[in-house]
Design a protein around this motif. Sequence first.
Motif, PDB file in Angstrom:
ATOM      1  N   LEU A   1       0.904  -1.165   0.034  1.00 49.89           N
ATOM      2  CA  LEU A   1       0.010  -0.095  -0.006  1.00 49.89           C
ATOM      3  C   LEU A   1       0.939   1.216  -0.139  1.00 49.89           C
ATOM      4  N   SER A   2       2.182   1.243   0.657  1.00 47.15           N
ATOM      5  CA  SER A   2       3.011   2.385   0.648  1.00 47.15           C
ATOM      6  C   SER A   2       4.117   2.294  -0.423  1.00 47.15           C
ATOM      7  N   GLY A   3       3.912   1.592  -1.415  1.00 47.50           N
ATOM      8  CA  GLY A   3       4.594   1.339  -2.479  1.00 47.50           C
ATOM      9  C   GLY A   3       5.603   0.668  -2.511  1.00 47.50           C
ATOM     10  N   HIS A   4       6.160  -0.272  -1.605  1.00 50.04           N
ATOM     11  CA  HIS A   4       7.198  -0.861  -1.475  1.00 50.04           C
ATOM     12  C   HIS A   4       6.938  -2.431  -1.662  1.00 50.04           C
ATOM     13  N   PHE A   5       6.629  -2.810  -3.263  1.00 51.59           N
ATOM     14  CA  PHE A   5       6.149  -3.979  -3.623  1.00 51.59           C
ATOM     15  C   PHE A   5       7.224  -5.140  -3.631  1.00 51.59           C
ATOM     16  N   GLU A   6       8.427  -4.836  -3.718  1.00 54.55           N
ATOM     17  CA  GLU A   6       9.325  -5.969  -3.797  1.00 54.55           C
ATOM     18  C   GLU A   6       9.479  -6.245  -2.389  1.00 54.55           C
ATOM     19  N   GLU A   7       9.509  -5.353  -1.423  1.00 51.02           N
ATOM     20  CA  GLU A   7       9.602  -5.849  -0.192  1.00 51.02           C
ATOM     21  C   GLU A   7       8.529  -6.559   0.475  1.00 51.02           C
ATOM     22  N   ALA A   8       7.352  -6.307  -0.046  1.00 49.24           N
ATOM     23  CA  ALA A   8       6.011  -6.960   0.170  1.00 49.24           C
ATOM     24  C   ALA A   8       6.098  -8.233  -0.108  1.00 49.24           C
ATOM     25  N   PHE A   9       6.419  -8.352  -1.461  1.00 46.38           N
ATOM     26  CA  PHE A   9       6.716  -9.718  -1.928  1.00 46.38           C
ATOM     27  C   PHE A   9       7.613 -10.899  -1.131  1.00 46.38           C
TER      28      PHE A   9
END
Length: 317
Positions: free
Chosen positions: A132-140
């Motif tokens: 949600l905060s734009g940190h897609f790689e870290e989310a994955f």
Amino acid sequence: MSEVSKKVMQAMLCMTRQCWEQGIAAQALMEAGEEELLALVIHDMVLRQSSDGRLCNVENTPAVTDSAFCVPAVLMTGNKTGSQRYKEAAEENISFFLKDAERAADGTLFHMRHTREIWADSAAFLPYALALSGHFEEAFCQMKGILTRLCNEDTGLYCHIWDDGRRGYLREVSWGIGNGWILTGLLRTLLVWGREYQKEKQQMECWFYALLENMLRFETKNHGFHDILDQPDTFEESECAAMVAYVIYRAVFEGFLEEKYIMRADGIRETLYEKIGSDGLVHRASGSPSFDRPGTSVECQAHVMMMEQAYENVRIS
């Protein structure tokens, strides 16, 4: 909002709440469009933010990832209202996850400070808050790290707690709510996913659809779910049922599932209604504070609220 939902919400707001419980209550209020109540709940989340960035730090909690439950409501309300204080509060919590939180060698965050424990619970909101905060790689990476450790390849379900220090399980059982946390976390993360990360999205979709099907394999003849999904001698538990029905209704509404699944959710919802008291308390949940026997919980109240809102969205669409 139906009269039943109003009573469920009232009961939820009268219950004692720790950090993650305040967060899941806020999520339920946000999805139900209860903006005035949501604003009041968020106010105290930010008021109790600790110096390290964790929102809603009640009694100096040792939990590392529980504050992720609070980030979406604070961040989205900040963006909607233009409140710089709320946006900064959410960003500080995200910064804690990215820089300061205790983690394994591959970067997966531990659930509790001064331990090396990785819980299914972390999958519920940590990847979602990061995405949600734009940190897609870290989310994955967080979702992958959690699911890789907890996966039971024999059942397609997930165990509850892994200890990275011992390289073994602390709680190997397929807890219904733990699997529900992963299922709801996958759906929410997918709903806010960035277009440029299609490979990661496809993998998360595979995890989501496989887990939903595997959980539905353990639906009882009464349209319920056992506290430990694959142990029929454990009690039929309410929150997991609400989680599954909620995910089906919302996934159909969002275009992630075919409408044929609605019949499954309807059966689960009807059985669940039998466990709601006239005072709005949902009984036979994995009960707080120990979550190891039948009782009531903020979590269950919130998931029944979200189930009802998702049901209404599908019904009128």
